[in-house]
Scaffold this active site. Structure first.
Site, PDB file in Angstrom:
ATOM      1  N   TYR A 324     -68.738 -37.925 -43.838  1.00 13.54           N
ATOM      2  CA  TYR A 324     -67.300 -37.896 -43.566  1.00 13.54           C
ATOM      3  C   TYR A 324     -66.992 -37.527 -42.112  1.00 13.54           C
ATOM      4  O   TYR A 324     -65.909 -37.101 -41.785  1.00 13.54           O
ATOM      5  CB  TYR A 324     -66.559 -36.991 -44.549  1.00 13.54           C
ATOM      6  CG  TYR A 324     -66.465 -37.596 -45.940  1.00 13.54           C
ATOM      7  CD1 TYR A 324     -65.342 -38.334 -46.317  1.00 13.54           C
ATOM      8  CD2 TYR A 324     -67.481 -37.459 -46.854  1.00 13.54           C
ATOM      9  CE1 TYR A 324     -65.250 -38.903 -47.579  1.00 13.54           C
ATOM     10  CE2 TYR A 324     -67.409 -38.030 -48.115  1.00 13.54           C
ATOM     11  CZ  TYR A 324     -66.295 -38.744 -48.472  1.00 13.54           C
ATOM     12  OH  TYR A 324     -66.213 -39.311 -49.712  1.00 13.54           O
ATOM     13  N   GLN A 325     -68.038 -37.661 -41.287  1.00 15.74           N
ATOM     14  CA  GLN A 325     -67.850 -37.703 -39.841  1.00 15.74           C
ATOM     15  C   GLN A 325     -67.273 -36.434 -39.186  1.00 15.74           C
ATOM     16  O   GLN A 325     -66.738 -36.492 -38.088  1.00 15.74           O
ATOM     17  CB  GLN A 325     -66.967 -38.920 -39.499  1.00 15.74           C
ATOM     18  CG  GLN A 325     -67.589 -40.222 -40.001  1.00 15.74           C
ATOM     19  CD  GLN A 325     -66.623 -41.386 -39.936  1.00 15.74           C
ATOM     20  OE1 GLN A 325     -65.974 -41.720 -40.920  1.00 15.74           O
ATOM     21  NE2 GLN A 325     -66.515 -41.982 -38.776  1.00 15.74           N
ATOM     22  N   ASP A 331     -56.743 -34.063 -46.346  1.00 12.76           N
ATOM     23  CA  ASP A 331     -57.282 -32.844 -46.953  1.00 12.76           C
ATOM     24  C   ASP A 331     -56.867 -31.612 -46.147  1.00 12.76           C
ATOM     25  O   ASP A 331     -56.567 -30.553 -46.695  1.00 12.76           O
ATOM     26  CB  ASP A 331     -58.826 -32.859 -46.958  1.00 12.76           C
ATOM     27  CG  ASP A 331     -59.439 -34.103 -47.570  1.00 12.76           C
ATOM     28  OD1 ASP A 331     -58.787 -35.160 -47.543  1.00 12.76           O
ATOM     29  OD2 ASP A 331     -60.582 -34.035 -48.039  1.00 12.76           O
ATOM     30  N   GLU A 472     -57.216 -43.873 -54.791  1.00 14.06           N
ATOM     31  CA  GLU A 472     -57.826 -44.902 -53.921  1.00 14.06           C
ATOM     32  C   GLU A 472     -58.346 -46.116 -54.692  1.00 14.06           C
ATOM     33  O   GLU A 472     -58.849 -47.049 -54.075  1.00 14.06           O
ATOM     34  CB  GLU A 472     -58.952 -44.270 -53.104  1.00 14.06           C
ATOM     35  CG  GLU A 472     -58.415 -43.269 -52.093  1.00 14.06           C
ATOM     36  CD  GLU A 472     -59.501 -42.618 -51.253  1.00 14.06           C
ATOM     37  OE1 GLU A 472     -60.619 -42.470 -51.742  1.00 14.06           O
ATOM     38  OE2 GLU A 472     -59.183 -42.247 -50.105  1.00 14.06           O
ATOM     39  N   GLN A 585     -57.689 -40.263 -58.722  1.00 20.79           N
ATOM     40  CA  GLN A 585     -57.028 -38.964 -58.645  1.00 20.79           C
ATOM     41  C   GLN A 585     -55.547 -39.284 -58.812  1.00 20.79           C
ATOM     42  O   GLN A 585     -55.090 -40.315 -58.311  1.00 20.79           O
ATOM     43  CB  GLN A 585     -57.308 -38.282 -57.304  1.00 20.79           C
ATOM     44  CG  GLN A 585     -56.943 -39.111 -56.074  1.00 20.79           C
ATOM     45  CD  GLN A 585     -57.771 -38.789 -54.848  1.00 20.79           C
ATOM     46  OE1 GLN A 585     -58.720 -39.470 -54.572  1.00 20.79           O
ATOM     47  NE2 GLN A 585     -57.382 -37.770 -54.104  1.00 20.79           N
TER      48      GLN A 585
HETATM   49  O1  IFM Z   1     -59.245 -37.545 -48.487  1.00 18.73           O
HETATM   50  C1  IFM Z   1     -60.148 -37.742 -49.528  1.00 18.73           C
HETATM   51  C2  IFM Z   1     -59.624 -38.834 -50.409  1.00 18.73           C
HETATM   52  O2  IFM Z   1     -58.392 -38.461 -50.979  1.00 18.73           O
HETATM   53  C3  IFM Z   1     -60.603 -39.161 -51.497  1.00 18.73           C
HETATM   54  N1  IFM Z   1     -61.870 -39.556 -50.900  1.00 18.73           N
HETATM   55  C4  IFM Z   1     -62.451 -38.517 -50.070  1.00 18.73           C
HETATM   56  C5  IFM Z   1     -61.505 -38.109 -48.957  1.00 18.73           C
HETATM   57  C6  IFM Z   1     -62.107 -36.966 -48.152  1.00 18.73           C
HETATM   58  O3  IFM Z   1     -62.214 -35.824 -48.935  1.00 18.73           O
END
Ligand code: IFM
Length: 762
Positions: A324-325, A331, A472, A585
């Site tokens: 995730y860089q 978040d 997502e 989610q």
């Molecule tokens: O921002 C989140 C996203 O809502 C779901 N995938 C992972 C991301 C980083 O935690």
């Protein structure tokens, strides 16, 4: 000793302990047992480990794009590398050993282990402890204590390992290693961004020795005689900096090293720094040791993931790895900021200042896609320009890359930042922040929304089309309720500031960004006419246009039976959830978590009951949101069920760390931060109320006797204790002042302490 599960134990609620060594858990354990300080994160590996064991020290502000695709933080040379050998035996954990115990002391970020190794003439016991100093961010300390039960010769090799574990190609190159009299120093450059990184090693008390260079490791070798049962103590420092921190990194290293008096002094200073942090963030749970330690574990990880030294992002995996860089997502504002907002507002401000520093990046992204104002990056690194790659996942059935549109359609990131600014100002009343940063960001976000909406003349309304909400698995949707409501709130608050904030300040910012009257009239019009999906006849709010026409699969997990391959992507363009109502989610529950007063309780309960069974919770962000909302809605058991799940996401994680060739390990930093919020904003009902008072409205799970936490009310630290029977609030300042809060909807005022019998929320 109490078991938490999966081999994790605790004794006092301040430490996690594991007494089995599992090499295959190296990624999960390395993350859970890591030490860090917001500047760097050092994984919970052992001093004898090399890159295959996922050793990592990830440093903020060292982004590099080595493969032309993934920009990520650099892993720096490991100056804690040390090995021990006795009579032909390597004292490493892959060799036979007994009495193994590893621990992480959460009270001071001390990670370590001990083990006893059988050797030819007896046994040797090794104790290792290390920590990243919270008081001196560039410095790590490590101590070894070695004791043999018989006289023996110990061979020590200690130095710097330059072979590094990188996810997307090698970031550091051109290693230049110097042997200073008391340790090695290495200098290297990042391959694309050309940042100079310097790392220094210092060892005490051994001097001299013989230089050994092997497999990228620059080591000093000694042979020392151990006397029977007489411990040998070896200390070591690792000091790290980069040209983004210091103009002359090498001399900065020497100065920092010289300022450390001794290992013990460094450790003591670190302990004091942690004491000060825990005095702000600790949550004391009586009645359940497992919840207690897991709460502290998550809070600890939220703290060490947060850059405190300058405005930089909190990475979605913190500083636990390169996944995730090392970059910010939504978040940061929605999950990590609340803990700071209520307990250390200065840090909340710093996180928002980072968003101000990246405003130009957001403006650039908006222009690139034909919009105005600030379209914040879905994945945001140093400059705020978008670093989310177009292609994220692969279709495992065809082996072709999938074009995901997180970077283009997940536009809620901009109003999410506005949401955080509004909450920050609401809690702190920090006008200086608004004047300098907040107003400008709000105006630019409003501009973006105004340029992104489309007007539908026949319907006489504005809409947000082709978007993606937090769920997502549904890309390319119209009128996602979460996005529309969040955007509406951002516009409404912006207009409120325009009306009520000091006109001089407003005009100054308006001039600065050339904000015309016609734009403000347009914002009014959009605020009045933006389509906001309302509850239908059954009381349900549609997640996006056409959602209710999709196939309903309940419980959502049933959908997984349709997989043709275990690693198939569930979402865009034709994954198994796309044409169903299955959420990754839940958007609606997310909306309720941020806007608890938009709908009445019955509507929220009804929608919760509809959406929760349709939610897969495949995002680590999902359980905490459900816990928080369910607690606020008085559904304590349901809340506790999700709370437990969220609490253990990392602590009991034994998932495969590499899936389909993609590394998916590391800490779930948003969830770590959300722990504080679940307890205080969920179970205890902490909020800043509509009439600008701090409010509490507690419901406690039956599993707990009481909860104590600390929060700043009007800038003054208060200690709040809630049990099933009573509530007490103590003003912790030296000279108590009058405090007014809303307790269970009743206004109470006190000077130093308030105590009452508890009335539970219905
Ligand atoms: O921002 C989140 C996203 O809502 C779901 N995938 C992972 C991301 C980083 O935690």
């Amino acid at each position: 000793m109490q078991s938490i599960g999966k081999g994790i134990l605790t004794q006092t609620g301040w430490e996690i302990i594991k007494n089995s060594y599992e090499a295959k858990q190296a990624i999960n354990d390395g993350s859970s047992f890591m030490t860090g300080n917001g500047y760097l994160g050092y994984r919970g590996t052992f001093a004898h480990d090399s890159s295959e064991a996922y050793v990592g020290c990830f440093v903020t502000d060292t982004w590099d794009n080595a493969d032309g695709k993934w920009e990520e933080l650099s892993n720096v040379p490991n100056a804690l590398f040390t090995t021990f050998h006795v009579e032909g035996h390597d004292l490493t954990l892959t060799q036979p050993h007994q009495d193994f115990e590893r621990s992480l002391d959460l009270s001071q970020g001390l990670t370590g282990y001990q083990a006893t190794f059988p050797v030819s003439a007896g046994t040797v016991t090794l104790k290792e402890e290390k920590f990243a100093s919270l008081a001196q961010h560039h410095v790590l300390g490590m101590r070894h204590v070695i004791t043999a039960d018989h006289p023996t010769v110990l061979v020590i090799e200690s130095g710097i390992d330059t072979v590094l574990w990188d996810l997307n190609q090698q970031h550091l190159r051109g290693f230049d290693v110097k042997d200073t009299a008391r340790g090695f120093e290495v200098q290297a450059q990042t391959s694309q961004s050309n940042i100079q990184v310097n790392v220094l090693e210092r060892r005490y008390p051994l001097e001299g020795g013989q230089v050994v260079v092997k497999e990228g490791k620059h080591l000093m070798r000694w042979e020392v005689t151990l006397k029977e049962n007489e411990p040998l103590i070896l200390d070591k420092l690792m000091v790290v900096t980069s040209s983004n921190d210091h103009e002359h990194p090498s001399s900065a290293l020497s100065q920092m090293e010289a300022s450390v008096e001794s290992y013990d002094a460094l450790k003591q200073e670190n302990k004091l720094a942690w004491d000060a942090y825990w005095a702000r963030f600790d949550i004391i749970i009586e009645g359940n040791l497992s919840d207690q330690v897991a709460t502290r574990f998550n809070t600890y990880h939220a703290i060490i993931a947060t850059p405190m030294h300058k405005p930089l992002p909190i990475g979605a995996r913190g500083l636990s790895c390169q996944a995730y860089q090392g970059a910010a997502f939504w978040d940061q504002e929605i999950y990590n900021t609340p803990m700071y907002l209520f307990s250390y507002p200065k840090q909340a401000r710093m996180l928002l200042e980072y968003r101000y520093q990246t405003l130009d990046g957001a403006r650039k992204k908006a222009r690139k896609h034909g919009y105005e104002g600030a379209f914040y990056a879905w994945i945001s690194g140093k400059t705020g320009e978008e670093i989310c790659p177009d292609f994220f996942f692969k279709d495992v059935l065809s082996d072709r890359p999938i074009r995901n549109h997180f970077n283009l359609w997940q536009i809620h990131i901009s109003p999410d930042i506005a949401y955080s600014i509004v909450r920050y100002y609401e809690v702190t009343q920090d006008e200086d922040f608004m004047r300098l940063y907040g107003l400008e960001m709000m105006f630019e976000i409003a501009r973006f929304i105004a340029s992104r909406v489309v007007f539908k003349p026949r319907l006489n309304r504005y809409e947000l089309t082709q978007v993606q909400g937090p769920d997502e698995y549904h890309e390319n949707v119209d009128n996602n309720a979460f996005t529309n409501y969040q955007s509406h709130a951002a516009l409404k608050e912006t207009l409120r500031y325009l009306e009520h904030f000091n006109p001089e300040d407003i005009n100054k910012v308006r001039q600065q960004i050339n904000l015309g009257d016609h734009e403000i009239s347009l914002w009014h019009d959009i605020t009045n006419k933006l389509y906001l999906p309302k509850p239908n006849q059954e009381g349900l709010i549609e997640q996006f246009d056409g959602f209710f026409n999709l196939e309903s699969v309940v419980p959502a997990h049933e959908v997984t039976k349709r997989l043709k391959h275990p690693e198939e992507y569930y979402g865009w363009p034709n994954g198994i959830t796309v044409f169903t109502q299955c959420n990754k989610q839940a958007d609606m529950v997310q909306l309720f978590s941020l806007h608890p007063s938009l709908f009445n309780r019955d509507t929220m309960r009804m929608n919760y009951a509809y959406y929760e069974p349709r939610t897969l919770h495949f995002s680590s962000l999902s359980p905490s949101t459900h816990a928080l909302v369910a607690a606020r809605l008085g559904m304590v058991e349901e809340a506790y069920r999700h709370f437990k799940k969220a609490l253990m996401i990392d602590l009991l994680n034994t998932n495969e760390a590499v899936s389909g060739g993609t590394f998916i390990g590391g800490m779930h930093t948003a969830n770590n931060g959300a722990t504080w919020a679940m307890i205080t904003q969920g179970f205890l009902g902490l909020k800043r109320s509509h009439n600008h008072l701090y409010a509490l409205n507690p419901v406690l799970p039956k599993e707990w006797k009481s909860v104590t936490f600390f929060t700043d009310i009007q800038g003054v630290r208060h200690k709040i204790y809630v049990s099933h029977e009573e509530i007490s609030i103590l003003n912790l300042s030296q000279s108590p002042m009058e405090t007014t809060i809303l307790l269970n909807e009743e206004t109470i005022t006190f000077r130093s302490q308030y105590q009452s019998q508890k009335q539970s929320r219905a």
